[in-house]
Design a protein around this motif. Structure first.
Motif, PDB file in Angstrom:
ATOM      1  N   LEU A   1       0.814  -1.214   0.000  1.00 11.53           N
ATOM      2  CA  LEU A   1       0.000   0.000   0.000  1.00 11.53           C
ATOM      3  C   LEU A   1       0.843   1.257   0.000  1.00 11.53           C
ATOM      4  CD1 LEU A   1      -2.818  -0.931   2.557  1.00 11.53           C
ATOM      5  CD2 LEU A   1      -2.961  -0.922   0.057  1.00 11.53           C
ATOM      6  N   TYR A   2       2.083   1.157   0.457  1.00 12.35           N
ATOM      7  CA  TYR A   2       2.921   2.336   0.603  1.00 12.35           C
ATOM      8  C   TYR A   2       4.213   2.173  -0.190  1.00 12.35           C
ATOM      9  CZ  TYR A   2      -0.289   3.020   4.488  1.00 12.35           C
ATOM     10  OH  TYR A   2      -1.416   3.158   5.244  1.00 12.35           O
ATOM     11  N   PRO A   3       4.179   2.458  -1.489  1.00 12.77           N
ATOM     12  CA  PRO A   3       5.412   2.358  -2.288  1.00 12.77           C
ATOM     13  C   PRO A   3       6.406   3.434  -1.899  1.00 12.77           C
ATOM     14  CG  PRO A   3       3.656   3.383  -3.559  1.00 12.77           C
ATOM     15  CD  PRO A   3       3.021   2.919  -2.273  1.00 12.77           C
ATOM     16  N   GLY A   4       7.671   3.200  -2.207  1.00  9.23           N
ATOM     17  CA  GLY A   4       8.705   4.176  -1.895  1.00  9.23           C
ATOM     18  C   GLY A   4       8.553   5.441  -2.712  1.00  9.23           C
ATOM     19  N   ARG A   5       9.191   6.490  -2.264  1.00  9.77           N
ATOM     20  CA  ARG A   5       9.131   7.754  -2.976  1.00  9.77           C
ATOM     21  C   ARG A   5       9.956   7.692  -4.257  1.00  9.77           C
ATOM     22  NH1 ARG A   5      10.090  12.587   1.383  1.00  9.77           N
ATOM     23  NH2 ARG A   5       8.313  12.199   2.757  1.00  9.77           N
ATOM     24  N   PHE A   6       9.521   8.512  -5.271  1.00 15.49           N
ATOM     25  CA  PHE A   6      10.300   8.605  -6.497  1.00 15.49           C
ATOM     26  C   PHE A   6      11.647   9.261  -6.232  1.00 15.49           C
ATOM     27  CE2 PHE A   6       5.992   8.385  -8.353  1.00 15.49           C
ATOM     28  CZ  PHE A   6       6.201   7.364  -9.268  1.00 15.49           C
ATOM     29  N   SER A   7      11.689  10.161  -5.256  1.00 15.01           N
ATOM     30  CA  SER A   7      12.918  10.916  -5.002  1.00 15.01           C
ATOM     31  C   SER A   7      13.903  10.172  -4.121  1.00 15.01           C
ATOM     32  CB  SER A   7      12.572  12.264  -4.332  1.00 15.01           C
ATOM     33  OG  SER A   7      11.865  12.055  -3.126  1.00 15.01           O
ATOM     34  N   THR A   8      13.549   8.958  -3.671  1.00 15.36           N
ATOM     35  CA  THR A   8      14.446   8.204  -2.821  1.00 15.36           C
ATOM     36  C   THR A   8      15.719   7.853  -3.592  1.00 15.36           C
ATOM     37  OG1 THR A   8      12.612   7.251  -1.597  1.00 15.36           O
ATOM     38  CG2 THR A   8      14.720   6.094  -1.451  1.00 15.36           C
ATOM     39  N   PRO A   9      16.896   8.038  -2.991  1.00 15.95           N
ATOM     40  CA  PRO A   9      18.129   7.686  -3.700  1.00 15.95           C
ATOM     41  C   PRO A   9      18.162   6.211  -4.063  1.00 15.95           C
ATOM     42  CG  PRO A   9      18.610   9.018  -1.761  1.00 15.95           C
ATOM     43  CD  PRO A   9      17.172   8.643  -1.680  1.00 15.95           C
ATOM     44  N   LYS A  10      18.824   5.903  -5.152  1.00 14.31           N
ATOM     45  CA  LYS A  10      18.991   4.508  -5.553  1.00 14.31           C
ATOM     46  C   LYS A  10      19.852   3.778  -4.536  1.00 14.31           C
ATOM     47  CE  LYS A  10      18.633   5.449 -10.511  1.00 14.31           C
ATOM     48  NZ  LYS A  10      19.329   5.369 -11.803  1.00 14.31           N
TER      49      LYS A  10
END
Length: 229
Positions: A218-227
Protein backbone atom coordinates in the motif's frame (compact mmCIF):
# COMPACT_ATOMS: atom_id res chain seq x y z
CA UNK A 1 -36.87 17.89 -64.60
CA UNK A 2 -35.61 20.22 -61.85
CA UNK A 3 -33.97 18.59 -58.84
CA UNK A 4 -35.67 18.84 -55.46
CA UNK A 5 -33.06 20.47 -53.32
CA UNK A 6 -33.47 20.83 -49.58
CA UNK A 7 -33.55 24.42 -48.59
CA UNK A 8 -30.91 25.33 -45.97
CA UNK A 9 -32.29 25.99 -42.53
CA UNK A 10 -32.48 29.60 -41.53
CA UNK A 11 -30.00 30.78 -38.96
CA UNK A 12 -32.66 32.89 -37.27
CA UNK A 13 -34.55 31.28 -34.40
CA UNK A 14 -37.80 33.06 -35.31
CA UNK A 15 -37.79 31.44 -38.76
CA UNK A 16 -37.40 28.01 -37.09
CA UNK A 17 -40.50 28.60 -34.96
CA UNK A 18 -38.58 28.15 -31.69
CA UNK A 19 -40.78 29.18 -28.74
CA UNK A 20 -39.74 32.48 -27.21
CA UNK A 21 -37.61 33.47 -30.20
CA UNK A 22 -37.42 37.08 -31.24
CA UNK A 23 -36.57 38.73 -34.54
CA UNK A 24 -32.88 38.77 -35.41
CA UNK A 25 -31.91 36.11 -32.83
CA UNK A 26 -29.46 33.48 -34.17
CA UNK A 27 -28.90 31.39 -31.03
CA UNK A 28 -31.31 30.27 -28.34
CA UNK A 29 -30.89 31.44 -24.79
CA UNK A 30 -30.58 27.80 -23.67
CA UNK A 31 -27.67 27.14 -26.02
CA UNK A 32 -26.05 30.42 -25.03
CA UNK A 33 -26.20 29.53 -21.32
CA UNK A 34 -24.89 25.99 -21.98
CA UNK A 35 -21.99 27.36 -24.03
CA UNK A 36 -21.24 29.96 -21.36
CA UNK A 37 -21.24 27.30 -18.62
CA UNK A 38 -18.93 25.02 -20.60
CA UNK A 39 -16.57 27.89 -21.35
CA UNK A 40 -16.45 28.90 -17.69
CA UNK A 41 -15.76 25.28 -16.69
CA UNK A 42 -12.94 25.01 -19.23
CA UNK A 43 -11.36 28.22 -17.95
CA UNK A 44 -11.58 27.06 -14.33
CA UNK A 45 -10.10 23.66 -15.19
CA UNK A 46 -7.24 25.24 -17.11
CA UNK A 47 -6.55 27.61 -14.20
CA UNK A 48 -6.02 24.59 -11.95
CA UNK A 49 -4.33 22.15 -14.33
CA UNK A 50 -1.90 24.38 -16.23
CA UNK A 51 0.08 25.54 -13.15
CA UNK A 52 0.16 21.95 -11.84
CA UNK A 53 1.40 20.62 -15.18
CA UNK A 54 3.99 23.37 -15.38
CA UNK A 55 5.18 22.62 -11.85
CA UNK A 56 5.42 18.89 -12.54
CA UNK A 57 7.29 19.46 -15.79
CA UNK A 58 9.88 21.63 -14.11
CA UNK A 59 10.04 19.81 -10.79
CA UNK A 60 12.71 17.20 -9.90
CA UNK A 61 10.24 15.06 -7.91
CA UNK A 62 10.53 12.25 -10.45
CA UNK A 63 14.32 12.32 -10.41
CA UNK A 64 16.40 10.18 -8.13
CA UNK A 65 18.21 12.24 -5.51
CA UNK A 66 22.01 11.93 -5.51
CA UNK A 67 23.50 9.56 -2.96
CA UNK A 68 25.26 11.42 -0.16
CA UNK A 69 27.88 9.74 2.05
CA UNK A 70 28.96 11.44 5.28
CA UNK A 71 32.13 10.34 7.12
CA UNK A 72 31.42 9.87 10.84
CA UNK A 73 34.64 8.41 12.31
CA UNK A 74 36.66 5.24 12.75
CA UNK A 75 35.03 1.88 13.57
CA UNK A 76 36.72 2.00 16.97
CA UNK A 77 34.79 5.18 17.80
CA UNK A 78 31.61 3.18 18.31
CA UNK A 79 30.89 0.77 21.21
CA UNK A 80 28.84 -2.37 20.67
CA UNK A 81 26.68 -1.96 23.78
CA UNK A 82 25.67 1.69 23.45
CA UNK A 83 24.75 4.23 20.77
CA UNK A 84 26.69 7.34 19.80
CA UNK A 85 24.91 10.23 18.04
CA UNK A 86 26.28 11.60 14.79
CA UNK A 87 24.98 14.35 12.50
CA UNK A 88 24.91 13.57 8.78
CA UNK A 89 23.76 15.37 5.64
CA UNK A 90 20.75 13.88 3.86
CA UNK A 91 19.97 16.74 1.44
CA UNK A 92 22.55 19.13 0.08
CA UNK A 93 22.12 22.84 -0.50
CA UNK A 94 19.50 23.62 2.18
CA UNK A 95 21.69 24.17 5.23
CA UNK A 96 20.82 22.75 8.63
CA UNK A 97 17.42 21.59 7.41
CA UNK A 98 19.16 19.00 5.25
CA UNK A 99 20.88 17.36 8.22
CA UNK A 100 19.70 14.71 10.65
CA UNK A 101 20.93 12.82 13.70
CA UNK A 102 21.72 9.12 13.51
CA UNK A 103 22.52 6.81 16.40
CA UNK A 104 25.45 4.48 15.78
CA UNK A 105 27.07 1.49 17.42
CA UNK A 106 29.46 -1.26 16.47
CA UNK A 107 27.90 -4.44 15.17
CA UNK A 108 27.61 -6.99 17.99
CA UNK A 109 27.70 -10.62 16.79
CA UNK A 110 26.13 -11.81 20.05
CA UNK A 111 23.04 -9.72 19.27
CA UNK A 112 23.00 -9.03 15.56
CA UNK A 113 24.02 -12.44 14.23
CA UNK A 114 21.88 -14.70 16.42
CA UNK A 115 19.68 -16.98 14.32
CA UNK A 116 16.01 -16.10 14.65
CA UNK A 117 16.75 -12.69 16.14
CA UNK A 118 15.16 -9.81 14.15
CA UNK A 119 18.50 -8.04 13.71
CA UNK A 120 19.38 -5.37 11.15
CA UNK A 121 20.83 -6.69 7.88
CA UNK A 122 24.56 -6.75 7.29
CA UNK A 123 26.25 -3.71 5.79
CA UNK A 124 29.66 -2.97 4.34
CA UNK A 125 30.85 -1.36 7.57
CA UNK A 126 30.91 -3.16 10.95
CA UNK A 127 28.46 -0.64 12.41
CA UNK A 128 24.72 -0.10 12.78
CA UNK A 129 23.23 3.32 11.96
CA UNK A 130 19.66 3.97 13.19
CA UNK A 131 17.43 6.94 12.38
CA UNK A 132 16.27 9.37 15.06
CA UNK A 133 12.89 9.85 13.36
CA UNK A 134 9.94 8.20 15.10
CA UNK A 135 7.83 5.93 12.91
CA UNK A 136 4.60 7.29 14.36
CA UNK A 137 4.54 10.91 13.21
CA UNK A 138 8.22 11.68 12.63
CA UNK A 139 9.14 13.28 15.97
CA UNK A 140 12.81 12.98 17.01
CA UNK A 141 13.54 10.07 19.34
CA UNK A 142 16.36 9.99 21.89
CA UNK A 143 18.54 7.11 22.93
CA UNK A 144 18.50 6.60 26.71
CA UNK A 145 21.50 4.55 27.79
CA UNK A 146 20.18 3.87 31.30
CA UNK A 147 16.98 2.33 29.94
CA UNK A 148 18.58 0.86 26.82
CA UNK A 149 15.66 2.26 24.85
CA UNK A 150 14.88 4.78 22.14
CA UNK A 151 12.11 7.01 23.49
CA UNK A 152 9.88 9.48 21.64
CA UNK A 153 8.74 12.34 23.92
CA UNK A 154 5.80 13.32 21.68
CA UNK A 155 3.41 10.37 21.92
CA UNK A 156 5.16 7.77 24.03
CA UNK A 157 6.76 5.64 21.33
CA UNK A 158 9.36 3.23 22.73
CA UNK A 159 11.90 1.15 20.80
CA UNK A 160 14.25 -1.59 21.97
CA UNK A 161 18.01 -1.82 21.59
CA UNK A 162 17.74 -2.97 17.96
CA UNK A 163 15.22 -0.25 17.09
CA UNK A 164 12.22 -2.59 17.21
CA UNK A 165 8.91 -1.26 18.56
CA UNK A 166 8.39 -2.19 22.20
CA UNK A 167 5.61 0.23 23.15
CA UNK A 168 3.37 3.07 22.01
CA UNK A 169 1.86 3.90 18.60
CA UNK A 170 4.78 3.46 16.12
CA UNK A 171 3.85 1.12 13.26
CA UNK A 172 7.30 -0.27 12.46
CA UNK A 173 10.94 -0.25 13.66
CA UNK A 174 13.16 2.79 13.29
CA UNK A 175 14.66 3.36 9.86
CA UNK A 176 18.28 2.46 9.20
CA UNK A 177 21.05 3.90 7.05
CA UNK A 178 23.43 2.22 4.65
CA UNK A 179 27.05 2.31 5.81
CA UNK A 180 30.38 1.67 4.15
CA UNK A 181 34.12 1.87 4.78
CA UNK A 182 36.26 4.37 2.83
CA UNK A 183 39.93 5.06 3.61
CA UNK A 184 39.56 3.59 7.07
CA UNK A 185 36.55 5.75 7.95
CA UNK A 186 32.92 4.81 8.42
CA UNK A 187 30.56 6.64 6.08
CA UNK A 188 26.77 6.84 6.40
CA UNK A 189 24.67 6.97 3.23
CA UNK A 190 20.96 6.83 2.31
CA UNK A 191 18.14 5.91 4.63
CA UNK A 192 16.08 2.75 4.18
CA UNK A 193 13.09 1.27 6.01
CA UNK A 194 12.59 -2.13 7.63
CA UNK A 195 9.55 -4.09 8.75
CA UNK A 196 9.06 -5.87 12.08
CA UNK A 197 11.32 -8.72 10.90
CA UNK A 198 13.96 -6.18 9.85
CA UNK A 199 13.47 -7.01 6.20
CA UNK A 200 15.17 -4.24 4.28
CA UNK A 201 13.13 -2.27 1.75
CA UNK A 202 15.05 -0.65 -1.13
CA UNK A 203 13.68 2.79 -0.34
CA UNK A 204 12.33 4.44 2.77
CA UNK A 205 8.73 5.08 3.66
CA UNK A 206 7.23 7.95 5.58
CA UNK A 207 6.35 7.68 9.27
CA UNK A 208 2.98 6.07 9.94
CA UNK A 209 3.25 3.67 7.01
CA UNK A 210 3.37 -0.01 8.14
CA UNK A 211 5.48 -2.43 6.11
CA UNK A 212 4.08 -5.73 7.36
CA UNK A 213 1.42 -7.70 5.49
CA UNK A 214 -0.52 -5.70 2.94
CA UNK A 215 1.10 -2.48 4.18
CA UNK A 216 4.24 -3.15 2.18
CA UNK A 217 2.18 -2.94 -1.01
CA UNK A 218 0.00 0.00 0.00
CA UNK A 219 2.92 2.34 0.60
CA UNK A 220 5.41 2.36 -2.29
CA UNK A 221 8.70 4.18 -1.90
CA UNK A 222 9.13 7.75 -2.98
CA UNK A 223 10.30 8.61 -6.50
CA UNK A 224 12.92 10.92 -5.00
CA UNK A 225 14.45 8.20 -2.82
CA UNK A 226 18.13 7.69 -3.70
CA UNK A 227 18.99 4.51 -5.55
CA UNK A 228 20.54 1.67 -3.59
CA UNK A 229 24.23 2.37 -3.05
Amino acid sequence: MPENRKQPQSKFTADRNIPGAFEGETITRRRFMVATTHTAGAVATAAVLLPAIGFAAGSPIFERAPVIWTPVGKPTDFPDDDYVPRVITTTQGIGEVGKTTVYMRARNPDIDDVEGNPAPPSTDAPVIAISSRCMHLGCPVRWTSAAQRFICPCHGGVYGFLGQVSGGPPVRPLDHFYTRMRNGNVEVGPRYSVNSQFKRFPSYRDPGQPLDGIGQYLYPGRFSTPKNP
